[in-house]
Design a protein around this motif. Sequence first.
Motif, PDB file in Angstrom:
ATOM      1  N   LYS A  59      29.106 -19.153   0.346  1.00 44.44           N
ATOM      2  CA  LYS A  59      27.941 -19.936   0.790  1.00 44.44           C
ATOM      3  C   LYS A  59      27.197 -20.560  -0.383  1.00 44.44           C
ATOM      4  CE  LYS A  59      27.172 -17.357   5.029  1.00 44.44           C
ATOM      5  NZ  LYS A  59      26.309 -16.429   5.751  1.00 44.44           N
ATOM      6  N   THR A  60      27.037 -19.803  -1.475  1.00 48.38           N
ATOM      7  CA  THR A  60      26.267 -20.297  -2.617  1.00 48.38           C
ATOM      8  C   THR A  60      27.148 -20.860  -3.727  1.00 48.38           C
ATOM      9  OG1 THR A  60      26.287 -18.174  -3.777  1.00 48.38           O
ATOM     10  CG2 THR A  60      24.490 -18.546  -2.192  1.00 48.38           C
ATOM     11  N   GLY A  61      28.441 -20.542  -3.696  1.00 42.07           N
ATOM     12  CA  GLY A  61      29.339 -20.974  -4.749  1.00 42.07           C
ATOM     13  C   GLY A  61      29.296 -20.092  -5.991  1.00 42.07           C
ATOM     14  N   LYS A  62      28.480 -19.053  -5.976  1.00 42.59           N
ATOM     15  CA  LYS A  62      28.382 -18.154  -7.129  1.00 42.59           C
ATOM     16  C   LYS A  62      29.624 -17.279  -7.227  1.00 42.59           C
ATOM     17  CE  LYS A  62      23.375 -17.490  -7.327  1.00 42.59           C
ATOM     18  NZ  LYS A  62      22.308 -16.483  -7.234  1.00 42.59           N
ATOM     19  N   THR A  63      30.147 -17.149  -8.443  1.00 35.69           N
ATOM     20  CA  THR A  63      31.256 -16.231  -8.670  1.00 35.69           C
ATOM     21  C   THR A  63      30.688 -14.855  -8.978  1.00 35.69           C
ATOM     22  OG1 THR A  63      31.310 -16.828 -11.001  1.00 35.69           O
ATOM     23  CG2 THR A  63      32.783 -18.052  -9.539  1.00 35.69           C
ATOM     24  N   TRP A  64      31.493 -13.831  -8.841  1.00 36.86           N
ATOM     25  CA  TRP A  64      31.087 -12.453  -9.160  1.00 36.86           C
ATOM     26  C   TRP A  64      29.767 -12.108  -8.470  1.00 36.86           C
ATOM     27  CZ3 TRP A  64      35.405 -10.947 -11.150  1.00 36.86           C
ATOM     28  CH2 TRP A  64      36.121 -11.770 -11.997  1.00 36.86           C
ATOM     29  N   ASP A  65      29.691 -12.392  -7.173  1.00 34.55           N
ATOM     30  CA  ASP A  65      28.408 -12.268  -6.475  1.00 34.55           C
ATOM     31  C   ASP A  65      28.416 -11.254  -5.335  1.00 34.55           C
ATOM     32  OD1 ASP A  65      25.676 -13.181  -6.189  1.00 34.55           O
ATOM     33  OD2 ASP A  65      26.316 -14.172  -4.341  1.00 34.55           O
ATOM     34  N   GLN A  66      29.567 -10.928  -4.767  1.00 33.35           N
ATOM     35  CA  GLN A  66      29.579 -10.049  -3.596  1.00 33.35           C
ATOM     36  C   GLN A  66      30.473  -8.836  -3.809  1.00 33.35           C
ATOM     37  OE1 GLN A  66      30.563 -12.752  -0.322  1.00 33.35           O
ATOM     38  NE2 GLN A  66      28.397 -12.714   0.226  1.00 33.35           N
ATOM     39  N   ASN A  67      30.090  -7.740  -3.124  1.00 29.05           N
ATOM     40  CA  ASN A  67      30.882  -6.519  -3.181  1.00 29.05           C
ATOM     41  C   ASN A  67      31.643  -6.333  -1.870  1.00 29.05           C
ATOM     42  OD1 ASN A  67      29.224  -5.106  -1.228  1.00 29.05           O
ATOM     43  ND2 ASN A  67      27.739  -4.729  -2.847  1.00 29.05           N
ATOM     44  N   VAL A  68      32.402  -5.268  -1.796  1.00 32.38           N
ATOM     45  CA  VAL A  68      33.243  -4.985  -0.628  1.00 32.38           C
ATOM     46  C   VAL A  68      32.407  -4.852   0.639  1.00 32.38           C
ATOM     47  CG1 VAL A  68      34.779  -3.252   0.388  1.00 32.38           C
ATOM     48  CG2 VAL A  68      35.056  -3.914  -1.983  1.00 32.38           C
ATOM     49  N   MET A  69      31.288  -4.169   0.537  1.00 31.22           N
ATOM     50  CA  MET A  69      30.457  -3.944   1.724  1.00 31.22           C
ATOM     51  C   MET A  69      29.831  -5.244   2.220  1.00 31.22           C
ATOM     52  SD  MET A  69      28.758  -0.217   0.812  1.00 31.22           S
ATOM     53  CE  MET A  69      27.972  -0.793  -0.675  1.00 31.22           C
ATOM     54  N   GLN A  70      29.407  -6.114   1.305  1.00 33.05           N
ATOM     55  CA  GLN A  70      28.842  -7.399   1.716  1.00 33.05           C
ATOM     56  C   GLN A  70      29.885  -8.258   2.421  1.00 33.05           C
ATOM     57  OE1 GLN A  70      27.510  -8.307  -2.292  1.00 33.05           O
ATOM     58  NE2 GLN A  70      25.398  -8.475  -1.538  1.00 33.05           N
ATOM     59  N   GLN A 141      33.148   7.499   2.574  1.00 30.02           N
ATOM     60  CA  GLN A 141      32.974   7.305   4.013  1.00 30.02           C
ATOM     61  C   GLN A 141      31.496   7.275   4.389  1.00 30.02           C
ATOM     62  OE1 GLN A 141      35.412  10.612   5.285  1.00 30.02           O
ATOM     63  NE2 GLN A 141      37.125   9.249   5.786  1.00 30.02           N
ATOM     64  N   LYS A 142      30.718   8.169   3.826  1.00 29.15           N
ATOM     65  CA  LYS A 142      29.283   8.213   4.142  1.00 29.15           C
ATOM     66  C   LYS A 142      28.524   7.035   3.545  1.00 29.15           C
ATOM     67  CE  LYS A 142      28.852  13.163   4.901  1.00 29.15           C
ATOM     68  NZ  LYS A 142      28.301  14.434   4.383  1.00 29.15           N
ATOM     69  N   ALA A 143      28.929   6.604   2.348  1.00 30.37           N
ATOM     70  CA  ALA A 143      28.229   5.511   1.672  1.00 30.37           C
ATOM     71  C   ALA A 143      28.536   4.154   2.289  1.00 30.37           C
ATOM     72  CB  ALA A 143      28.592   5.491   0.192  1.00 30.37           C
ATOM     73  N   TYR A 144      29.685   4.046   2.945  1.00 31.04           N
ATOM     74  CA  TYR A 144      30.068   2.770   3.541  1.00 31.04           C
ATOM     75  C   TYR A 144      30.064   2.922   5.053  1.00 31.04           C
ATOM     76  CZ  TYR A 144      32.645  -1.650   4.042  1.00 31.04           C
ATOM     77  OH  TYR A 144      33.048  -2.911   4.381  1.00 31.04           O
ATOM     78  N   ARG A 145      31.209   3.027   5.672  1.00 27.05           N
ATOM     79  CA  ARG A 145      31.325   3.258   7.110  1.00 27.05           C
ATOM     80  C   ARG A 145      32.496   4.205   7.334  1.00 27.05           C
ATOM     81  NH1 ARG A 145      32.455  -2.213   8.058  1.00 27.05           N
ATOM     82  NH2 ARG A 145      34.145  -1.478   9.351  1.00 27.05           N
ATOM     83  N   MET A 146      32.252   5.251   8.105  1.00 28.50           N
ATOM     84  CA  MET A 146      33.288   6.254   8.372  1.00 28.50           C
ATOM     85  C   MET A 146      34.556   5.601   8.901  1.00 28.50           C
ATOM     86  SD  MET A 146      34.066   9.541   8.401  1.00 28.50           S
ATOM     87  CE  MET A 146      32.747  10.679   8.725  1.00 28.50           C
ATOM     88  N   ASP A 147      34.420   4.680   9.847  1.00 27.34           N
ATOM     89  CA  ASP A 147      35.594   4.067  10.466  1.00 27.34           C
ATOM     90  C   ASP A 147      36.284   3.054   9.548  1.00 27.34           C
ATOM     91  OD1 ASP A 147      33.428   2.257  10.701  1.00 27.34           O
ATOM     92  OD2 ASP A 147      34.377   1.268  12.407  1.00 27.34           O
ATOM     93  N   ALA A 148      35.637   2.667   8.460  1.00 28.14           N
ATOM     94  CA  ALA A 148      36.216   1.685   7.547  1.00 28.14           C
ATOM     95  C   ALA A 148      36.915   2.344   6.359  1.00 28.14           C
ATOM     96  CB  ALA A 148      35.130   0.738   7.047  1.00 28.14           C
ATOM     97  N   VAL A 149      36.786   3.658   6.233  1.00 27.16           N
ATOM     98  CA  VAL A 149      37.398   4.382   5.118  1.00 27.16           C
ATOM     99  C   VAL A 149      38.439   5.348   5.668  1.00 27.16           C
ATOM    100  CG1 VAL A 149      36.994   5.930   3.175  1.00 27.16           C
ATOM    101  CG2 VAL A 149      35.271   4.220   3.777  1.00 27.16           C
ATOM    102  N   LYS A 150      39.674   5.172   5.231  1.00 31.23           N
ATOM    103  CA  LYS A 150      40.767   6.024   5.705  1.00 31.23           C
ATOM    104  C   LYS A 150      41.428   6.698   4.509  1.00 31.23           C
ATOM    105  CE  LYS A 150      41.378   3.028   9.634  1.00 31.23           C
ATOM    106  NZ  LYS A 150      40.202   2.214   9.383  1.00 31.23           N
ATOM    107  N   ASP A 151      42.145   7.800   4.772  1.00 29.23           N
ATOM    108  CA  ASP A 151      42.738   8.590   3.703  1.00 29.23           C
ATOM    109  C   ASP A 151      44.252   8.645   3.855  1.00 29.23           C
ATOM    110  OD1 ASP A 151      42.853  10.202   1.496  1.00 29.23           O
ATOM    111  OD2 ASP A 151      42.262  12.022   2.523  1.00 29.23           O
ATOM    112  N   GLY A 152      44.950   8.970   2.779  1.00 26.42           N
ATOM    113  CA  GLY A 152      46.412   9.038   2.761  1.00 26.42           C
ATOM    114  C   GLY A 152      46.933  10.464   2.753  1.00 26.42           C
TER     115      GLY A 152
END
Length: 179
Positions: A59-70, A141-152
């Motif tokens: 949206k802004t064209g900025k590089t190095w601006d967003q993380n995984v959660m955003q 899992q707690k810091a992000y979303r339980m359903d978005a974090v899976k384990d191997g």
Amino acid sequence: MRAVVQRVASASVEVEGRTVSAIGPGLLVLVGLHETDAESDAEYICRKVLNMRLYPNEKTGKTWDQNVMQRNYEVLLGNFSLYLLCSRTMADELLIGRFLFGAVSQFTLYGVLKGNKPDFHVAMPPDKAKPFYASLVEKFQKAYRMDAVKDGVFGAMMKVNLVNDGPVTMQLDSGQSSK
């Protein structure tokens, strides 16, 4: 704790010839557990990795601006353990992905050469590493979303395939934090 973070176009993990994890664009994170690591190290690495701004903001064209959660990307955690002869330690790897975030816990990040032979004496021993790794997965899992974090598969020999994006590779050491 040490983390090597790679932005990838894709990554996959195989156990005994079977693909157990596969991601599209995202992050592959190699995590090494040091014998002296504590909960504060896990909290630091979790916070820093999830908040690393490694993606552009379209949206802004900025590089190095967003993380995984955003980006609302998934997180796929797959732990891959490696046991070496004459080593009392292990490696587990966690992948996080699909414009995902990939993390891989790997004791060889604390390896040093003694002559021509690797030595892993400062890596966390397997009996401590397994529950510690499980608590790290739970933190993600707690810091992000339980359903978005899976384990191997903990303790399995793995083949990790990846296609770097950039390439972008960052290294974090929890010892640099002000615990």
